[in-house]
Design a protein around this motif. Sequence first.
Motif, PDB file in Angstrom:
ATOM      1  N   ILE A 187      -4.726  -0.744  -0.313  1.00 28.38           N
ATOM      2  CA  ILE A 187      -4.968  -1.753  -1.343  1.00 28.38           C
ATOM      3  C   ILE A 187      -5.881  -2.813  -0.747  1.00 28.38           C
ATOM      4  O   ILE A 187      -5.780  -3.143   0.437  1.00 28.38           O
ATOM      5  N   SER A 194       0.852  -1.180   0.000  1.00 24.44           N
ATOM      6  CA  SER A 194       0.000   0.000   0.000  1.00 24.44           C
ATOM      7  C   SER A 194       0.893   1.237   0.000  1.00 24.44           C
ATOM      8  O   SER A 194       2.101   1.151   0.228  1.00 24.44           O
ATOM      9  N   PHE A 210       3.808  -8.710   1.678  1.00 23.70           N
ATOM     10  CA  PHE A 210       2.787  -7.679   1.805  1.00 23.70           C
ATOM     11  C   PHE A 210       3.261  -6.675   2.854  1.00 23.70           C
ATOM     12  O   PHE A 210       3.715  -7.056   3.936  1.00 23.70           O
ATOM     13  N   LEU A 226      -1.176  -7.689   7.423  1.00 23.05           N
ATOM     14  CA  LEU A 226      -2.287  -7.887   6.507  1.00 23.05           C
ATOM     15  C   LEU A 226      -3.567  -8.243   7.265  1.00 23.05           C
ATOM     16  O   LEU A 226      -3.578  -9.106   8.133  1.00 23.05           O
ATOM     17  N   TYR A 251      -3.713  -2.670   4.046  1.00 21.86           N
ATOM     18  CA  TYR A 251      -3.709  -3.670   2.979  1.00 21.86           C
ATOM     19  C   TYR A 251      -4.520  -4.842   3.499  1.00 21.86           C
ATOM     20  O   TYR A 251      -4.267  -5.376   4.566  1.00 21.86           O
TER      21      TYR A 251
END
Length: 523
Positions: free
Chosen positions: A355, A349, A385, A414, A391
């Motif tokens: 995102i 992100s 990630f 995440l 995100y």
Amino acid sequence: MNKKTVLFVPVLVMILFIASIVPNFIAPAHATANLALGKSAVASSARNSALAARYAVDGNTDTRWGSNYTSNEWIYIDLGAEQSIGTVKIQWGASYATGYKIQVSLNASAWTDVYSTDSGDGGIDELSFPEATAKYVRMLGVATATVYGYSVYELEVYGSESSPGTGSAPERTASYGPNGTHWPSLIPTPYMYDSTIPHIIDVSCSWTAIRSAIAAVTPGQAAAGVLIRIAPGTLTGNGVGAGNTPVLQDLGSSSWAQRITVAPRDGYGTVVLSGGIRIKNVRGVAFAGFVADKIKLEGCDSSALAWTKVTDWLAGYGLAGQTTSKLEFSEVVMPDSAVVDGDAADFYSATNGPIANWRFDGIYIAPHFYNPATTPKPHTDSMQFAGSAAYSNMTIRDAAIFSSNNCAIQTGSLNGLTIDHSYIVGGSVARSRYPFLPGGSTEAGTAAFNGGGTNFVAVDSVFIGGMGSQSWSSVANTRTSYVYQASQQPASGSWTVDPGLSSTNPAMPPMPTDAYLNSIWKE
């Protein structure tokens, strides 16, 4: 919800919409044409002029028809001439019909039912029926799900040989890694080998030609289907860093009824992307069939990368000031390990740029091993990630991911990850396919996962290696090589601990050699 009832009878389909044509447009003899697009529409009512009937046939999912607040409402389309039809597609708004009929007529007076339901659930209804001859096609509402009448973003009609969307795109077959059956589908996406797509645009192998072709696409053309085909050659990028100029920027639209597809004219591998490819804020576009060294999709809302081999680095980034969602990576393959001071694939992100709702389908990622002489010591994951904004809600399906020095998947913080039928491995199993390389670190490499995160789900998967501090809400039919700690146990279900997991149990995914990729991705 997307629903189909299929009883096709072959007929000849005419191309009825060819407007705002860019150079080199090729009109095939048969096409998947929306016969209702741009035609005259009449409705029983409209709440105001901004919700008029014509907005249900304009190819723009930012506009819609909205009826008065009653259940006895209808909308019909004048096709302009008698047509043989077999499919109707309805994109409902929040006020959808639980009961309705699709009717046809030759005079807009005497109507014949070709479809009816009393269990509609909104979303997208794709309805196919035996061939019927019609000049007028009507949706007759019987019962509404809300007190607000009916809301229809698009009402589409197709010939009985046609169907909307992706034509002959393959149906998914579960696998670990690529097998030529995973095509972007979160949003309808024209298939790169479908010669019946209404708008096929052949361009030279240059970023200028590609940029011009995308910029010329209208909402109506996108709704009917657009395939931009690139002549063989090499497209050179400017690098993937934040200071490097994107090769494509500020193109496309997230509101198109379906994506447009950009692919090599002569099939997979005939266009090579070299020098680092940065694509920024390109929306509603699927790029498929390439060989690339480094590629970064940045702020590419509703776009996709498919059937592409990446040799060095893969990345998907958010963009400040927007949420980047529904980005798909379908059978994107990184087949070769390397000594590199960085991750194989990064998904970040951006500051004020979350995102969400991305899908990684049939991907394959080999490891990176850092150079131990580098200081400070690099951090290498196969898939990471991270980011400075949220995100969330990622899906990894039918994937094969082999651990780098740190792990296979670094989840950071995440929020929301579903791993469905995937093969995530570290340790000796990963090293049996990808041994440590000369000049590369031999540190660790035993973890399947690292990092944290919440609301994780695992289904029908294999995990070989350790785990970080992830919080699992649900686990079903997933085998592991470790007895995970109490904090790593799921709220629902349980891990199936299998000490016999090895490089042969289960069988490893096929090695994605060039010969293998050619066999599954070429027409």
